[in-house]
Scaffold this active site. Structure first.
Site, PDB file in Angstrom:
ATOM      1  N   TYR A 120     -10.315 -10.689  -6.649  1.00  0.00           N
ATOM      2  CA  TYR A 120      -9.316 -10.908  -7.699  1.00  0.00           C
ATOM      3  C   TYR A 120      -9.594 -12.178  -8.495  1.00  0.00           C
ATOM      4  O   TYR A 120      -9.074 -12.338  -9.598  1.00  0.00           O
ATOM      5  CB  TYR A 120      -7.909 -10.944  -7.090  1.00  0.00           C
ATOM      6  N   LYS A 159      -2.844  -1.932   7.567  1.00  0.00           N
ATOM      7  CA  LYS A 159      -4.072  -1.418   8.164  1.00  0.00           C
ATOM      8  C   LYS A 159      -4.290  -2.028   9.543  1.00  0.00           C
ATOM      9  O   LYS A 159      -3.978  -3.195   9.781  1.00  0.00           O
ATOM     10  CB  LYS A 159      -5.263  -1.748   7.266  1.00  0.00           C
ATOM     11  N   ARG A 212      -0.826  -2.365  -6.753  1.00  0.00           N
ATOM     12  CA  ARG A 212      -1.152  -3.402  -5.758  1.00  0.00           C
ATOM     13  C   ARG A 212      -2.180  -4.368  -6.350  1.00  0.00           C
ATOM     14  O   ARG A 212      -2.056  -5.584  -6.201  1.00  0.00           O
ATOM     15  CB  ARG A 212      -1.689  -2.744  -4.495  1.00  0.00           C
ATOM     16  N   HIS A 216      -2.334   2.202  -5.879  1.00  0.00           N
ATOM     17  CA  HIS A 216      -3.151   1.035  -5.564  1.00  0.00           C
ATOM     18  C   HIS A 216      -3.403   0.183  -6.803  1.00  0.00           C
ATOM     19  O   HIS A 216      -3.679  -1.020  -6.677  1.00  0.00           O
ATOM     20  CB  HIS A 216      -4.472   1.469  -4.932  1.00  0.00           C
ATOM     21  N   ARG A 269       0.855  -1.180   0.000  1.00  0.00           N
ATOM     22  CA  ARG A 269       0.000   0.000   0.000  1.00  0.00           C
ATOM     23  C   ARG A 269       0.892   1.230   0.000  1.00  0.00           C
ATOM     24  O   ARG A 269       2.044   1.180   0.442  1.00  0.00           O
ATOM     25  CB  ARG A 269      -0.906   0.027   1.233  1.00  0.00           C
ATOM     26  N   HIS A 306      -4.773  -9.111   3.888  1.00  0.00           N
ATOM     27  CA  HIS A 306      -6.217  -9.031   4.075  1.00  0.00           C
ATOM     28  C   HIS A 306      -6.637  -9.871   5.272  1.00  0.00           C
ATOM     29  O   HIS A 306      -6.271 -11.050   5.367  1.00  0.00           O
ATOM     30  CB  HIS A 306      -6.949  -9.544   2.830  1.00  0.00           C
TER      31      HIS A 306
END
Length: 326
Positions: free
Chosen positions: A298, A194, A266, A263, A163, A289
């Site tokens: 994806y 995150k 990414r 992004h 990120r 994630h």
């Protein structure tokens, strides 16, 4: 109905934001969005002269309707409701309200959009543009150094799926205060993602070579004692907006049809890795994630890629024109 005094409500909102900052450790961007949403809540309540602790579900439905009338999109409304709901839950735990008037409210459904990923050939073209002639850098003496820096940036974004916040948070060396760093000897990047969750991702050969090239000339830009791995021409930590600007310039130099943002690289990392490996769990771990449902988007990109291959290659994929009867 007269509104309650503002001071206790302001203090209650401030305490909730402090809870999110210290205990929940939300990212600064998320905190800013929540603060804006709660300011909107206060404004709506003040306009209707409703005391926030006494607000009822019909008040909240009216305020959400106003947001839609103002043209606020489904995702923005969802974030706003999440902030409002969280505030009343926090107040409930503190026994400041009897119930949560936001609990039953749902945001309008947003059309699901797939993340945009570059085709492999365009991703390779961008990497080559980073390694080759750079866009105009203003100060020609700095151009080779900036070219080395920008090449390292695009290689890490695409090669590691970082990120933008993780990238600019990288420090030159590991330390207790470092948000992230790269262990070149171990070919591993350690980043803070995150929710303040740490993860480690492998760094490929091309990215390591680009890193070595940047480290060889970083001292020409960096101020003495600067901890950041990536620095600007002023010698201080490179900002996310500066990275976005450089990446857009590189995408133009590479002749790509669309502007590239961090992004997107990414997304490209995840999509291309999934196309090659088919290992959804591995991609989830590399992206950091928490929920595999986030990574599953994806698989749709992967199916689109397979569908294009099928359409282009399979003899039964495209309908042939019917023969004219003789």
């Amino acid at each position: 109905m007269p509104a309650a005094p503002a001071a206790p409500v302001d203090e209650g909102i401030a305490a909730f934001l402090q809870h999110l900052r210290v205990e929940r450790r939300l990212a600064a961007r998320t905190l800013a969005l929540y603060a804006d949403a709660l300011a909107t809540l206060q404004a709506q309540a003040a306009a209707d002269r409703v005391a926030l602790p006494s607000a009822q579900p019909h008040h909240l439905r009216r305020w959400v309707a106003r947001l839609r009338e103002r043209g606020l999109g489904p995702r923005s409304i969802a974030i706003t409701l999440a902030a409002w709901r969280g505030l009343y839950r926090h107040w409930g735990r503190e026994r400041l309200v009897a119930g949560n008037p936001v609990e039953g409210l749902k945001p309008p459904k947003a059309p699901q959009s797939l993340p945009k990923a570059l085709p492999v050939d365009q991703a390779v073209a961008l990497m080559e543009a980073g390694a080759g002639s750079a866009p105009q850098d203003g100060d020609s003496a700095c151009a080779p150094v900036l070219r080395a820096r920008d090449h390292c940036i695009v290689e890490l974004l695409y090669g590691c799926g970082l990120r933008i916040g993780e990238l600019v948070g990288l420090d030159l060396q590991a330390s207790a205060a470092a948000a992230g760093w790269i262990d070149a000897a171990d070919a591993t990047a350690h980043v803070l993602g995150k929710g303040s969750k740490r993860r480690s991702v492998p760094v490929g050969r091309a990215a390591l070579q680009a890193l070595a090239g940047w480290l060889a000339c970083r001292g020409q830009l960096a101020q003495a004692g600067e901890a950041a791995l990536f620095v600007s021409q002023r010698g201080t930590r490179l900002s996310a907006s500066q990275v976005r600007s450089r990446l857009q310039a590189l995408s133009l130099a590479a002749g790509l049809p669309a502007r590239v943002h961090p992004h997107m690289l990414r997304h490209s990392f995840a999509s291309h890795l999934l196309q090659s490996s088919g290992d959804l769990r591995a991609v989830q771990e590399l992206l950091g994630h928490a929920n595999i449902a986030t990574t599953q988007v994806y698989t749709k990109l992967d199916f689109q890629h397979l569908a294009k291959v099928y359409d282009a290659a399979h003899p039964r994929a495209r309908a042939k024109p019917a023969k004219t009867p003789t």
